[in-house]
Design an enzyme around this catalytic site. Sequence first.
Site, PDB file in Angstrom:
ATOM      1  N   GLY A 186       0.791  -1.211   0.000  1.00 17.68           N
ATOM      2  CA  GLY A 186       0.000   0.000   0.000  1.00 17.68           C
ATOM      3  C   GLY A 186       0.829   1.269   0.000  1.00 17.68           C
ATOM      4  O   GLY A 186       0.323   2.354  -0.298  1.00 17.68           O
ATOM      5  N   SER A 194       2.204  -5.318  -3.498  1.00 20.34           N
ATOM      6  CA  SER A 194       0.839  -5.738  -3.193  1.00 20.34           C
ATOM      7  C   SER A 194       0.550  -7.150  -3.680  1.00 20.34           C
ATOM      8  O   SER A 194       1.317  -7.739  -4.461  1.00 20.34           O
ATOM      9  CB  SER A 194      -0.148  -4.774  -3.840  1.00 20.34           C
ATOM     10  OG  SER A 194      -0.182  -4.989  -5.243  1.00 20.34           O
ATOM     11  N   CYS A 195      -0.578  -7.670  -3.254  1.00 16.56           N
ATOM     12  CA  CYS A 195      -0.985  -9.021  -3.647  1.00 16.56           C
ATOM     13  C   CYS A 195      -1.071  -9.153  -5.161  1.00 16.56           C
ATOM     14  O   CYS A 195      -0.518 -10.096  -5.751  1.00 16.56           O
ATOM     15  CB  CYS A 195      -2.306  -9.388  -2.984  1.00 16.56           C
ATOM     16  SG  CYS A 195      -3.620  -8.147  -3.205  1.00 16.56           S
ATOM     17  N   ARG A 218     -11.397  -7.878  -5.573  1.00 14.67           N
ATOM     18  CA  ARG A 218     -12.365  -8.021  -4.491  1.00 14.67           C
ATOM     19  C   ARG A 218     -12.617  -6.647  -3.858  1.00 14.67           C
ATOM     20  O   ARG A 218     -11.755  -5.773  -3.842  1.00 14.67           O
ATOM     21  CB  ARG A 218     -11.866  -9.030  -3.455  1.00 14.67           C
ATOM     22  CG  ARG A 218     -10.539  -8.653  -2.770  1.00 14.67           C
ATOM     23  CD  ARG A 218     -10.790  -7.963  -1.469  1.00 14.67           C
ATOM     24  NE  ARG A 218      -9.546  -7.617  -0.789  1.00 14.67           N
ATOM     25  CZ  ARG A 218      -9.007  -6.414  -0.812  1.00 14.67           C
ATOM     26  NH1 ARG A 218      -9.533  -5.462  -1.554  1.00 14.67           N
ATOM     27  NH2 ARG A 218      -7.925  -6.154  -0.098  1.00 14.67           N
ATOM     28  N   GLY A 275       0.299  -2.512 -13.023  1.00 17.18           N
ATOM     29  CA  GLY A 275       1.327  -2.699 -14.042  1.00 17.18           C
ATOM     30  C   GLY A 275       2.572  -1.872 -13.781  1.00 17.18           C
ATOM     31  O   GLY A 275       3.688  -2.415 -13.710  1.00 17.18           O
ATOM     32  N   HIS A 299      -8.947 -12.026  -5.561  1.00 16.93           N
ATOM     33  CA  HIS A 299      -8.935 -11.359  -6.864  1.00 16.93           C
ATOM     34  C   HIS A 299      -8.902 -12.411  -7.971  1.00 16.93           C
ATOM     35  O   HIS A 299      -8.423 -13.532  -7.767  1.00 16.93           O
ATOM     36  CB  HIS A 299      -7.705 -10.469  -7.020  1.00 16.93           C
ATOM     37  CG  HIS A 299      -7.522  -9.474  -5.924  1.00 16.93           C
ATOM     38  ND1 HIS A 299      -8.441  -8.502  -5.614  1.00 16.93           N
ATOM     39  CD2 HIS A 299      -6.485  -9.279  -5.058  1.00 16.93           C
ATOM     40  CE1 HIS A 299      -7.997  -7.759  -4.613  1.00 16.93           C
ATOM     41  NE2 HIS A 299      -6.810  -8.215  -4.259  1.00 16.93           N
TER      42      HIS A 299
END
Length: 350
Positions: free
Chosen positions: A114, A143-144, A172, A199, A224
């Site tokens: 984040g 991030s994930c 999500r 990206g 996601h």
Amino acid sequence: MTTGKTRVAVNGYGVIGKRVAEAVILQDDMELAGVADISADWRMQVADGKGMRIYAARPEASAAMTANGIEVAGSLDELLAAADVVVDCTPKKVAAANIETYRRMAKKFILQGGEKHEATGHSFVAECTYESALGRDATRVVSCNTTSIVRTLSALKRVGLLRKARGTLLRRATDPWESHLGGIMNTLVPEPEIPSHQGPDAQTVDPELDVLTMAVKVPQTLSHLHYWNVELTRETAKEEVLDAFRESSRIALVRIDRGLAALNAVKEWMLDIGRPHGDLYEVAIWEDMLKVDGNELYYAYMVDNQAIVIPETIDAIRALAGTETDGKASMDRTNGTLGIGKVARLAATG
């Protein structure tokens, strides 16, 4: 008395923080110095019940914790004094304000995705940037979604197949435990800009990636879902692509024709095999959906937003601490403690 283990502090005991703390406890070369938070609710009571040392991240939090029966070991500064590395798992943008404290106390620190790349000057995915993180004062575990992008595209890049990639992300709406507080219902919310931020974020890990992403927020909370169209460097066969993905220990190939046809089914599978919290640490690519048409590749995968960055964070701790100089050796160690690789074997055998 010193144990020779890396002492790890976790600042922020939420969705990611609790999983990092639990993973640290499983490592034989680390010890959990404690966890800090401002909350005094059930989450901290659970941590206290598990025997974790609890610290108040702010002075006013200590009284509330004590009033709720939580034993407080001290302040955030006292936790940091007892640690070699601090993993900041506080909410988005809060961590940036904590950096001054970490630097003042000369502590190595890890931020989550984040925060901006510029906050540490280094972005971490173990398969790509472990060695460049060695001995640094700080890094950011991306991030994930970015982690999944780097894992999958790097697998193709390592075997010389990747030219450029274009992805659509179905994100999500919120974390499952707090879906009653926010999120969205009966609508879809497109991110207002193309490319979406994932990206360019992936390019902070590997600037050579030619990747563009688009994203839309959807009304569900399990994970996601990504769809990718990749231009390959040459025509190839599906099996060569699958072999490239199999070379990554943190990618699992799953199949719709074996009943894993949706996000909830994969999540239930994780619960059934005994993963804590039902966590999927791997990127789960649908093998039987994947298609190769000449030099074009199409595939889709699931990203567990609560779990995918946990093994990366454990590896980042070793890299900053310098206790393991070989990235693969660290990954193997982390994979063993978290059961990563078992999923791929189960998927292959049915």
